[in-house]
Scaffold this motif. Structure first.
Motif, PDB file in Angstrom:
ATOM      1  N   MET A   1       0.510   2.331  -2.053  1.00  0.00           N
ATOM      2  CA  MET A   1      -0.417   1.941  -0.997  1.00  0.00           C
ATOM      3  C   MET A   1      -0.679   0.445  -1.120  1.00  0.00           C
ATOM      4  N   LYS A   2      -0.499  -0.258  -0.054  1.00  0.00           N
ATOM      5  CA  LYS A   2      -0.709  -1.705  -0.076  1.00  0.00           C
ATOM      6  C   LYS A   2      -2.197  -2.015   0.003  1.00  0.00           C
ATOM      7  N   LYS A   3      -2.671  -2.778  -0.950  1.00  0.00           N
ATOM      8  CA  LYS A   3      -4.090  -3.086  -1.021  1.00  0.00           C
ATOM      9  C   LYS A   3      -4.534  -4.046   0.088  1.00  0.00           C
ATOM     10  N   THR A   4      -3.578  -4.653   0.776  1.00  0.00           N
ATOM     11  CA  THR A   4      -3.956  -5.602   1.817  1.00  0.00           C
ATOM     12  C   THR A   4      -4.277  -4.904   3.134  1.00  0.00           C
ATOM     13  N   LYS A   5      -3.976  -3.612   3.250  1.00  0.00           N
ATOM     14  CA  LYS A   5      -4.186  -2.895   4.488  1.00  0.00           C
ATOM     15  C   LYS A   5      -5.423  -2.007   4.404  1.00  0.00           C
ATOM     16  N   TRP A   6      -6.064  -1.826   5.540  1.00  0.00           N
ATOM     17  CA  TRP A   6      -7.222  -0.932   5.600  1.00  0.00           C
ATOM     18  C   TRP A   6      -6.782   0.523   5.593  1.00  0.00           C
TER      19      TRP A   6
ATOM     20  N   ILE B   1     -11.997  10.749   0.429  1.00  0.00           N
ATOM     21  CA  ILE B   1     -11.756   9.594  -0.438  1.00  0.00           C
ATOM     22  C   ILE B   1     -10.912  10.002  -1.648  1.00  0.00           C
ATOM     23  N   VAL B   2     -11.212  11.175  -2.210  1.00  0.00           N
ATOM     24  CA  VAL B   2     -10.406  11.675  -3.335  1.00  0.00           C
ATOM     25  C   VAL B   2      -8.960  11.895  -2.893  1.00  0.00           C
ATOM     26  N   LEU B   3      -8.771  12.404  -1.673  1.00  0.00           N
ATOM     27  CA  LEU B   3      -7.414  12.560  -1.144  1.00  0.00           C
ATOM     28  C   LEU B   3      -6.742  11.205  -0.959  1.00  0.00           C
TER      29      LEU B   3
ATOM     30  N   SER C   1      -9.021  10.137   4.277  1.00  0.00           N
ATOM     31  CA  SER C   1      -7.808  10.323   3.475  1.00  0.00           C
ATOM     32  C   SER C   1      -6.758   9.263   3.802  1.00  0.00           C
ATOM     33  N   PHE C   2      -6.803   8.716   5.019  1.00  0.00           N
ATOM     34  CA  PHE C   2      -5.900   7.632   5.401  1.00  0.00           C
ATOM     35  C   PHE C   2      -6.493   6.254   5.100  1.00  0.00           C
ATOM     36  N   PHE C   3      -7.774   6.219   4.770  1.00  0.00           N
ATOM     37  CA  PHE C   3      -8.455   4.955   4.511  1.00  0.00           C
ATOM     38  C   PHE C   3      -8.082   4.450   3.122  1.00  0.00           C
ATOM     39  N   ASN C   4      -7.799   3.173   3.019  1.00  0.00           N
ATOM     40  CA  ASN C   4      -7.468   2.577   1.728  1.00  0.00           C
ATOM     41  C   ASN C   4      -8.743   2.456   0.893  1.00  0.00           C
TER      42      ASN C   4
ATOM     43  N   VAL D   1      -7.328   8.631  -2.875  1.00  0.00           N
ATOM     44  CA  VAL D   1      -6.949   8.264  -4.247  1.00  0.00           C
ATOM     45  C   VAL D   1      -5.672   8.989  -4.649  1.00  0.00           C
ATOM     46  N   SER D   2      -5.522  10.240  -4.198  1.00  0.00           N
ATOM     47  CA  SER D   2      -4.347  11.030  -4.578  1.00  0.00           C
ATOM     48  C   SER D   2      -3.054  10.430  -4.032  1.00  0.00           C
ATOM     49  N   ARG D   3      -3.136   9.608  -3.012  1.00  0.00           N
ATOM     50  CA  ARG D   3      -1.925   8.992  -2.454  1.00  0.00           C
ATOM     51  C   ARG D   3      -1.273   8.019  -3.444  1.00  0.00           C
ATOM     52  N   THR D   4      -2.037   7.513  -4.373  1.00  0.00           N
ATOM     53  CA  THR D   4      -1.475   6.583  -5.355  1.00  0.00           C
ATOM     54  C   THR D   4      -1.359   7.230  -6.731  1.00  0.00           C
ATOM     55  N   ALA D   5      -1.718   8.510  -6.845  1.00  0.00           N
ATOM     56  CA  ALA D   5      -1.693   9.174  -8.147  1.00  0.00           C
ATOM     57  C   ALA D   5      -0.267   9.459  -8.565  1.00  0.00           C
ATOM     58  N   ASN D   6       0.021   9.207  -9.830  1.00  0.00           N
ATOM     59  CA  ASN D   6       1.344   9.454 -10.386  1.00  0.00           C
ATOM     60  C   ASN D   6       1.414  10.892 -10.866  1.00  0.00           C
ATOM     61  N   ILE D   7       1.553  11.830  -9.891  1.00  0.00           N
ATOM     62  CA  ILE D   7       1.567  13.246 -10.238  1.00  0.00           C
ATOM     63  C   ILE D   7       2.635  13.940  -9.412  1.00  0.00           C
ATOM     64  N   GLU D   8       3.221  14.959  -9.989  1.00  0.00           N
ATOM     65  CA  GLU D   8       4.283  15.686  -9.292  1.00  0.00           C
ATOM     66  C   GLU D   8       3.709  16.421  -8.099  1.00  0.00           C
ATOM     67  N   ARG D   9       4.299  16.255  -6.942  1.00  0.00           N
ATOM     68  CA  ARG D   9       3.830  16.906  -5.728  1.00  0.00           C
ATOM     69  C   ARG D   9       4.328  18.339  -5.692  1.00  0.00           C
ATOM     70  N   GLN D  10       3.425  19.252  -5.286  1.00  0.00           N
ATOM     71  CA  GLN D  10       3.788  20.649  -5.225  1.00  0.00           C
ATOM     72  C   GLN D  10       3.673  21.143  -3.798  1.00  0.00           C
TER      73      GLN D  10
END
Length: 418
Positions: free
Chosen positions: A42-47, A405-407, A110-113, A409-418
């Motif tokens: 996720m690019k930190k420069t985008k909203w 917001i937690v979702l 969930s789409f908000f940075n 955060v999950s967009r940048t989480a290093n976890i295996e997607r199920q």
């Protein structure tokens, strides 16, 4: 073959291999709909940013709890709704509106940075203070001032305060993570922020919110790097202040709620019998459920015996209708939600995301535990709602926004997607 020719041939072979690798990589990503690796972060420069996609298990658990909670809220409320409002579906229809707004807000967030919240944390804390001050100038309801009327539903400033506390300390602790062992960067902001918020909640009064915010403050400072000895000293000071207020009569409202604590099933006086009416009928409902429950919709205590069954004491109706087995299954789903949320947060790419995700997820666990302790008379009867189950607009919408917001955060989480 000359050395220079050998080097040129080797370079050509490596280039061919590289071209083949990147071609295969591109085909694999297009075939399985995987975003190219250079676009995953996720690019930190985008909203707003899609990132790697939200965590599906966490989202499913939220929706499952919301569905079960809505069914149980209707089952617990239709008798009271018919008696007080003349419409058995009164609370259900309003709750569905709150759910639609809440899910829309969750999807939006969930789409908000979430990194953008880093900069506006002090502003949101200021909004929380303003709302806590505004509510003090509004008319009281049942001797308390806790709601700001906004037409369709009332806004409860304490819900904003919970979120602002978590957000601010996530911002502060991630910014000064290397200095949190010093009292100037841990004790001082903790005392100032919590103390000022607790004072405004004390004036409402809303003691249960003070307890929740105190727990969240300690949790955020602890995982943020604050030394344990400071937490112990702060706990002793907080206890001493509570004792002094109780002895001076400053906690008269709280003491009135504690009069029947632990005496719900003991008849002493007629006044005490009436004081413990809600807690006693809660215990009756829990005891009547047994192992398997009376069946969905078959509760007896909701027929005007248990006051406000759709709010803070809804889990007592859940146990009565679904039994111990059903109640444990629901608690297991809550545990899965908390575990998954914390796991996602721990694998976020930055400290702010870790702290924010853990704090927002932990709030659910704190409220679930405190709610169950209240309905079983292990804690005094205070207003602590059960997440996703209790009726209420501002609390449900705020809660779903936080899960959004937690979702995020999950967009940048290093976890295996199920």
């Amino acid at each position: 073959m000359a050395p220079q020719q050998r080097m040129m041939l080797k370079a050509d072979i490596n280039r061919i291999y590289d071209d083949e690798y990147y071609s295969e990589q591109k085909i694999r990503e297009e075939k399985f709909f995987i975003r190219p690796s250079h676009k995953r972060k996720m690019k930190k420069t985008k909203w707003f940013s899609v990132g790697m996609g939200i965590d599906l298990p966490f989202c499913v658990i939220i929706l499952v709890l919301l569905a079960i909670g809505t069914i149980m809220m209707f089952s617990a409320s239709y008798a009271t709704a018919y008696y007080t409002e003349g419409d058995s579906y009164y609370y259900l229809k309003r709750q569905i509106i709150f759910i639609i707004i809440g899910i829309g807000t969750m999807i939006f967030m969930s789409f908000f940075n979430y990194n953008k919240l880093h900069k506006v944390a002090p502003i949101i804390l200021g909004i929380s203070y303003i709302s806590l001050i505004v509510v003090l100038f509004l008319p009281s309801e049942s001797e308390v001032k806790r709601w700001i009327p906004l037409g369709l539903f009332n806004v409860q400033p304490s819900e904003i305060a919970k979120f602002s506390i978590i957000l601010f300390f996530a911002h502060w602790c991630s910014k000064y993570y290397d200095k949190m062992q010093f009292a100037r960067y841990s004790v001082l902001p903790g005392v100032l922020i919590f103390g000022s918020t607790a004072l405004l909640l004390f004036l409402e009064p809303h003691y249960s919110a003070i307890i929740i915010i105190a727990i969240l403050t300690v949790l955020m400072l602890f995982i943020g790097g604050m030394r344990i000895r400071y937490l112990v000293i702060g706990g002793l000071i907080f206890t001493a202040v509570i004792v002094m207020l109780a002895m001076s009569g400053g906690l008269s409202y709280a003491m009135s709620r504690m009069e029947g604590w632990g005496q719900a099933l003991v008849y002493t006086t007629e006044d005490m019998w009436q004081t413990t009416w809600q807690t006693r009928n809660s215990l009756y409902a829990i005891g009547s459920g047994g192992l398997w429950g009376l069946g969905l919709g078959q509760s007896r205590q909701k027929y005007l015996w248990l006051p406000e069954p759709q709010n803070d004491f809804i889990f007592a109706i859940v146990v009565e209708e679904l039994g111990l087995v059903g109640a444990l299954m629901i608690l297991l789903i809550f545990a899965l939600l908390i575990w998954r949320g914390i796991t996602l947060s721990l694998r976020a790419k930055d400290k702010f995301g870790k702290l924010l995700g853990i704090g927002l997820t932990s709030q659910i666990g704190v409220q679930v535990i405190l709610n169950i302790l209240v309905i079983t008379d292990w804690l005094p009867n205070t207003g602590i709602s059960l997440p996703f189950f209790s009726y209420g607009g501002s609390s449900l919408i705020m809660l779903l926004a936080q899960m959004g917001i937690v979702l995020s955060v999950s967009r940048t989480a290093n976890i295996e997607r199920q």
